[in-house]
Design a protein around this motif. Structure first.
Motif, short mmCIF file in Angstrom:
data_model
loop_
_atom_site.label_atom_id
_atom_site.label_comp_id
_atom_site.label_asym_id
_atom_site.label_seq_id
_atom_site.Cartn_x
_atom_site.Cartn_y
_atom_site.Cartn_z
N MET A 203 -14.71 -3.15 -0.38
CA MET A 203 -13.35 -3.54 -0.07
C MET A 203 -13.05 -4.91 -0.68
SD MET A 203 -12.06 -1.04 1.49
CE MET A 203 -10.69 -1.37 2.50
N ALA B 31 -14.66 3.96 1.12
CA ALA B 31 -14.69 2.62 1.71
C ALA B 31 -13.62 2.50 2.79
CB ALA B 31 -14.50 1.56 0.63
N SER C 176 -14.62 4.19 5.92
CA SER C 176 -15.73 3.58 6.65
C SER C 176 -15.31 2.38 7.50
CB SER C 176 -16.83 3.16 5.68
OG SER C 176 -16.43 2.04 4.92
N VAL C 177 -14.12 1.85 7.28
CA VAL C 177 -13.69 0.69 8.06
C VAL C 177 -12.98 1.16 9.33
CG1 VAL C 177 -13.47 -0.80 6.05
CG2 VAL C 177 -11.48 0.44 6.85
N ASP C 178 -12.83 0.26 10.25
CA ASP C 178 -12.17 0.57 11.52
C ASP C 178 -10.66 0.60 11.30
OD1 ASP C 178 -11.78 1.05 14.19
OD2 ASP C 178 -12.08 -1.03 14.80
N TRP D 33 -7.04 -5.35 12.24
CA TRP D 33 -7.03 -5.00 10.81
C TRP D 33 -6.58 -6.20 9.97
CZ3 TRP D 33 -8.04 -1.06 7.36
CH2 TRP D 33 -7.38 -1.11 6.14
N ALA E 85 -9.08 -9.10 9.74
CA ALA E 85 -10.35 -8.84 9.05
C ALA E 85 -10.29 -9.33 7.61
CB ALA E 85 -10.66 -7.35 9.08
N LEU F 134 -9.26 -6.61 4.30
CA LEU F 134 -8.57 -5.36 4.64
C LEU F 134 -7.07 -5.42 4.39
CD1 LEU F 134 -10.44 -4.05 7.79
CD2 LEU F 134 -10.68 -3.35 5.41
#
Length: 175
Positions: free
Chosen positions: A1, A42, A45-47, A71, A74, A77
């Motif tokens: 990312m 990718a 895989s992130v929240d 989000w 982070a 992101l």
């Protein structure tokens, strides 16, 4: 990312990801069939925020907005999220993969907030299912775009989210 957030689609390559992650390119080639698959994996895989049923419209919106606060707080992101919207529109191969694997399921989930609120009698039956994501997410993305990306911005996001949810509720819920 991080690679994508700093380079966009144009600079996103197996080589760049291998250098940043400290693994060999062959390992990346074996796992992902192309750049779009690598990037979308990718994102998977992130929240990534997803709308959940919390029992009331306000609880649904408060929870969903809190997910977006995390989000936007982070690293990388929000930058990557903004870039992929533009890059997906400009590159059909990336757009198709991103739409089917990431956006499609989340669009259905966020529209369900409106549908549940209509079923519970909290919103009028003619409320557009796109109203909540457009108002809430549009506010977040515009705020991020214009307010800057400073620590002060990130620290103020919870209050911004609270005010935005209240504004959305005020605008949509009949009085």
């Amino acid at each position: 990312m991080e690679v994508y957030a700093s380079t966009g689609w144009r600079g996103f390559s197996y080589d760049a990801v291998a250098r940043a992650s400290g693994v060999g390119k062959p390992a990346i080639y074996r796992r992902w069939k192309d750049r779009a698959d690598l990037l979308v994996s990718a994102f998977e895989s992130v929240d990534f925020p997803i709308a959940e049923n919390r029992g009331t419209l306000q609880a649904d919106l408060d929870h969903y907005a809190a997910d977006w606060v995390r989000w936007f707080q982070a690293p990388h992101l929000p930058e990557a999220g903004t870039l992929i919207l533009a890059d997906s529109a400009a590159h059909a191969d990336l757009g198709e993969v991103y739409q089917s694997r990431v956006m499609g399921p989340r669009v259905v989930a966020v529209r369900a907030i409106t549908l549940r609120a209509i079923e519970r009698g909290e919103l009028p039956s003619d409320t557009p299912v796109t109203a909540i994501p457009e108002l809430l997410l549009g506010s977040f993305f515009m705020h991020w775009s214009f307010a800057g990306r400073s620590d002060t911005f990130r620290e103020g996001l919870p209050e911004f989210a609270r005010q935005t949810v209240r504004s959305v509720l005020y605008g949509l819920v009949p009085r």
